[in-house]
Design an enzyme around this catalytic site. Structure first.
Site, short mmCIF file in Angstrom:
data_model
loop_
_atom_site.label_atom_id
_atom_site.label_comp_id
_atom_site.label_asym_id
_atom_site.label_seq_id
_atom_site.Cartn_x
_atom_site.Cartn_y
_atom_site.Cartn_z
CG ASP A 113 45.23 49.02 47.06
OD1 ASP A 113 44.46 49.05 48.05
OD2 ASP A 113 44.99 48.34 46.05
CB SER A 163 41.30 47.39 45.42
OG SER A 163 41.96 47.69 46.62
CG HIS A 226 45.56 42.74 42.83
ND1 HIS A 226 45.56 43.66 43.86
CD2 HIS A 226 45.10 41.58 43.36
CE1 HIS A 226 45.13 43.07 44.97
NE2 HIS A 226 44.85 41.82 44.69
CB SER A 228 44.35 49.08 41.91
OG SER A 228 44.11 48.78 43.25
CD GLU A 388 47.62 49.05 43.05
OE1 GLU A 388 46.75 48.86 43.90
OE2 GLU A 388 47.96 48.18 42.24
CG ASP A 393 45.03 46.85 50.32
OD1 ASP A 393 44.21 47.36 51.09
OD2 ASP A 393 44.86 45.75 49.76
CG HIS A 397 44.41 43.40 53.57
ND1 HIS A 397 43.15 43.62 54.08
CD2 HIS A 397 44.40 43.94 52.32
CE1 HIS A 397 42.41 44.25 53.17
NE2 HIS A 397 43.15 44.46 52.09
CG HIS A 435 40.27 50.81 50.19
ND1 HIS A 435 41.17 50.40 51.15
CD2 HIS A 435 40.52 50.04 49.10
CE1 HIS A 435 41.92 49.44 50.67
NE2 HIS A 435 41.56 49.20 49.43
CG HIS A 512 39.66 47.67 52.35
ND1 HIS A 512 39.19 47.46 51.08
CD2 HIS A 512 40.88 47.07 52.42
CE1 HIS A 512 40.09 46.77 50.39
NE2 HIS A 512 41.11 46.51 51.19
ZN LIG Z 1 42.77 45.59 50.34
#
Ligand SMILES: [Zn+2]
Ligand SMILES: *[C@@H]1O[C@H](CO)[C@@H](O)[C@H](O)[C@H]1NC(C)=O
Ligand SMILES: *[C@@H]1O[C@H](CO)[C@@H](O)[C@H](O)[C@H]1NC(C)=O
Ligand SMILES: *[C@@H]1O[C@H](CO)[C@@H](O)[C@H](O)[C@H]1NC(C)=O
Ligand SMILES: *[C@@H]1O[C@H](CO)[C@@H](O)[C@H](O)[C@H]1NC(C)=O
Ligand SMILES: *[C@@H]1O[C@H](CO)[C@@H](O)[C@H](O)[C@H]1NC(C)=O
Length: 588
Positions: A113, A163, A226, A228, A388, A393, A397, A435, A512
């Site tokens: 992710d 996502s 979540h 994904s 995943e 990710d 963030h 992404h 992202h």
């Molecule tokens: Zn994210």
């Protein structure tokens, strides 16, 4: 223009001098003189004044500010033999790469992710430096996969993906709207009515695999509800509807607009998943029940439902054996029992960052992947597994670059394990990201410079800047005492897991990125994933390799050894024509 004049002069000189040098008049001598002058001046003019890669700019001059480099250079790197030999060795290996064209019995999709291309470069340098090397020459395990492509990640209504809409693309083969999952672009964000219409539902590669009798599973380091992992099984107008409360809070009816976890345990294809491993006990348990691990916490659901119990009872009702585990020890044991179904939820929310996890209670991504594969491998018709690395990710963030790199390394370990447990001949493994992110690796740090702590001075304000930075996020730093001055990074401890790397602008969460992400593939039909394409191609290629889903109707091409192709006919026709004309000529 100067080039045109120059070319004319050269041409003129050539013609005149070759006609007769002895007859050369004064004008021609002048021409030759000017040409030679031009030649001498060329090097000075060829670099435009504002060239960003100005000669010498790339030479690192940062000794004082930078922390000591981890320079362990191989002295052979200073010669050409090292590079040519290295290149030739790789070339020879590439010549041995075969395009596998058999049926993929098993499919594994690994999703990092937010694993942008700079994240790959950063993580590989970080990995090498941890091993005491300069780092740049290191590789993440999957970077050595034989086939690589690039996927375009934008969604139907968004230039930059989240996502949710990207999960619809890489798992369902359809692009949808941002924050929606498993529904077409006809469903607007939070539109409960539209989300419930069957015609707007997309179906995932997990449904295609189940229809073909394959076992299916999902593994993640985030909550299993979540964005994904939801792409595997859910149809929702909002990724935030993971349990009932967020739906009720919007004044909508959770009984009409089902939350994601309820869909997972109740509906197809979620309830048929043989293995579900990750975080997220909170969305399964009601607020009236205590969490099994943290007695000071309760579940999150306000509808009194205990969906872990529901999941177990539902399996029992179908005469199936099912096992729920919430810690690493139980997970390890479950490998040896022969229950048909396995649900492992290791944290109330997302699982912890690998660098911060308690290794007694939380399994690693590699361990979860191993258990999942061993369970699914018991099935005759093969399996589809989604894995995943979800915390790459989340780390980004927060502008936590070091943890994003570490999570990427953990993700690579899981891929290595999966490859070791399976056979290249019948298992297609695809590794990609949903992404990008806004992190960049910048400046001209010396080779082997510590990827986290190296600083270089700005040639404008002389204050240092770091190799890693983000376009935006909470790591924004200001000099509060002298607001007109840029923040001075030189006292920051940057090799600390919670260090937030500097950003250009302040945002609560780093966003992202809209750049393409890489796709690495190994196994049957992996070569079809070479090139640059839309993200929704990925599940269609995987399904093609396994002869399932919408691509099952497209036949495998006839063996390429066959000469009956158009090129062959074209060649024959050309030869015939040549014969015909030659023959005609001789007759005259
Ligand atoms: Zn994210
Ligand atoms: C962090 O960087 C400092 C200064 O470069 C170094 O002395 C220290 O050993 C580093 N710590 C870790 C944990 O790498
Ligand atoms: C490579 O050459 C440079 C000069 O460009 C020299 O400073 C350096 O020590 C050499 N490196 C090795 C590893 O021999
Ligand atoms: C719950 O307990 C754990 C330790 O078991 C502690 O780390 C955590 O902060 C507590 N959480 C709350 C909300 O009290
Ligand atoms: C489960 O097994 C019991 C006893 O063997 C049987 O009576 C029942 O019909 C089975 N139920 C299902 C759903 O197969
Ligand atoms: C702010 O600027 C002043 C003056 O240049 C400098 O002395 C100080 O260290 C700076 N503080 C920070 C946090 O950058």
């Amino acid at each position: 223009m100067r080039n045109v004049v120059f070319s004319l002069l050269v041409l003129d000189t050539f013609i005149t001098s070759s006609s007769s040098i002895r007859k050369m008049c004064r004008l021609h001598r002048m021409t030759i003189f000017l040409t030679l002058l031009q030649l001498l001046l060329i090097p000075t003019y060829s670099v435009p004044f504002d060239e960003p890669h100005q000669d010498g700019k790339g030479i690192p001059k940062m000794k004082t500010l930078s922390t000591p480099s981890i320079l362990r250079l191989d002295s052979r790197e200073n010669g050409s033999e090292f590079w040519i030999k290295g290149g030739l060795d790789t070339l020879k290996k590439r010549l041995e790469v075969i395009e596998r064209k058999g049926i993929a019995k098993n499919l594994i999709l690994f999703l990092g992710d937010g694993m942008s291309i700079p994240t790959l470069a950063g993580a590989r340098i970080y990995q090498g430096q941890r091993e005491g090397k300069s780092g740049e020459e290191s590789s993440l395990y999957f970077e050595k996969f034989p086939f690589t492509g690039l996927s375009k990640t934008y969604c139907v209504n968004s230039q930059v993906a989240d996502s949710a809409c990207s999960a619809t693309a890489y798992l369902n083969g359809v692009k949808g709207n941002i924050e929606t999952i498993g529904v077409t672009g006809a469903v607007a964000n939070r539109d409960c009515e539209a989300m419930n219409e069957e015609q707007h539902h997309t179906s995932s590669i997990v449904s295609w695999a189940q229809a073909a009798g394959k076992a299916t599973g999902l593994v993640t380091t985030t909550r299993v509800s979540h964005a994904s992992p939801s792409g595997v099984y859910a149809h929702t107008a909002s990724r935030y509807w993971e349990y009932d409360h967020p739906i009720a809070k919007l004044g909508k009816d959770p009984e009409k607009c089902w939350d994601i976890t309820r869909q997972l345990v109740t509906n197809e294809p979620g309830k048929n998943l043989k293995v579900i491993l990750g975080g997220g006990r909170g969305t399964f348990l009601p607020v009236t029940e205590k969490d099994p691990e943290y007695k000071n916490l309760t579940g999150w659901r306000t509808d009194k439902r205990n969906l872990i119990d529901y999941w177990i009872e539902d399996k029992k009702a179908h005469n199936l054996t099912a096992k729920f585990v919430w810690n690493r020890v139980e997970l390890t044991k479950s490998e040896y029992d022969d229950s048909d179904y396995l649900l492992g939820l290791f944290e109330p929310g997302h699982m912890k960052y690998h660098m911060e996890a308690d290794e007694n209670t939380e399994p690693t991504l590699e361990e979860m992947t191993e258990t999942a594969i061993k369970k699914l491998q018991k099935e005759d018709k093969g399996f589809f597994l989604f894995v995943e690395g979800g915390k790459i990710d989340l780390a980004h963030h927060f502008n936590f670059a070091e943890m994003a790199f570490d999570e990427t390394i953990e993700f690579a370990k899981a891929i290595k394990k999966a490859r070791e447990l399976t056979d290249d001949g019948d298992t297609l493994i695809v590794v990609t990201a949903d992404h990008a992110h806004t992190m960049s690796i910048n400046g001209y740090p010396e080779r082997g410079s510590d990827i986290l702590t190296t600083l270089q001075p700005s040639d404008i304000d002389s204050l240092p800047y770091s190799t890693i930075s983000y376009a935006n996020g909470p790591g924004y730093k200001q000099n509060l005492t002298y607001p007109s001055m840029r923040y001075d990074l030189s006292h920051d401890v940057m090799n600390e897991t919670h260090y937030q790397f500097p950003t250009l602008l302040p945002l609560e969460w780093e966003t992202h990125g809209g750049d393409d992400v890489a796709v690495f593939a190994n196994g049957p039909w992996a070569h079809l994933l070479v090139g640059n394409y839309e993200q929704n191609l990925i599940p269609l290629v995987m399904a093609y390799a396994a002869r399932i889903g919408p691509s099952a109707d497209i036949p495998f091409p006839k063996s390429s050894a066959s000469l009956l192709n158009s090129n062959f006919y074209f060649t024959i026709l050309t030869i015939l024509f040549l014969f015909y004309f030659t023959f005609q000529h001789h007759c005259k």
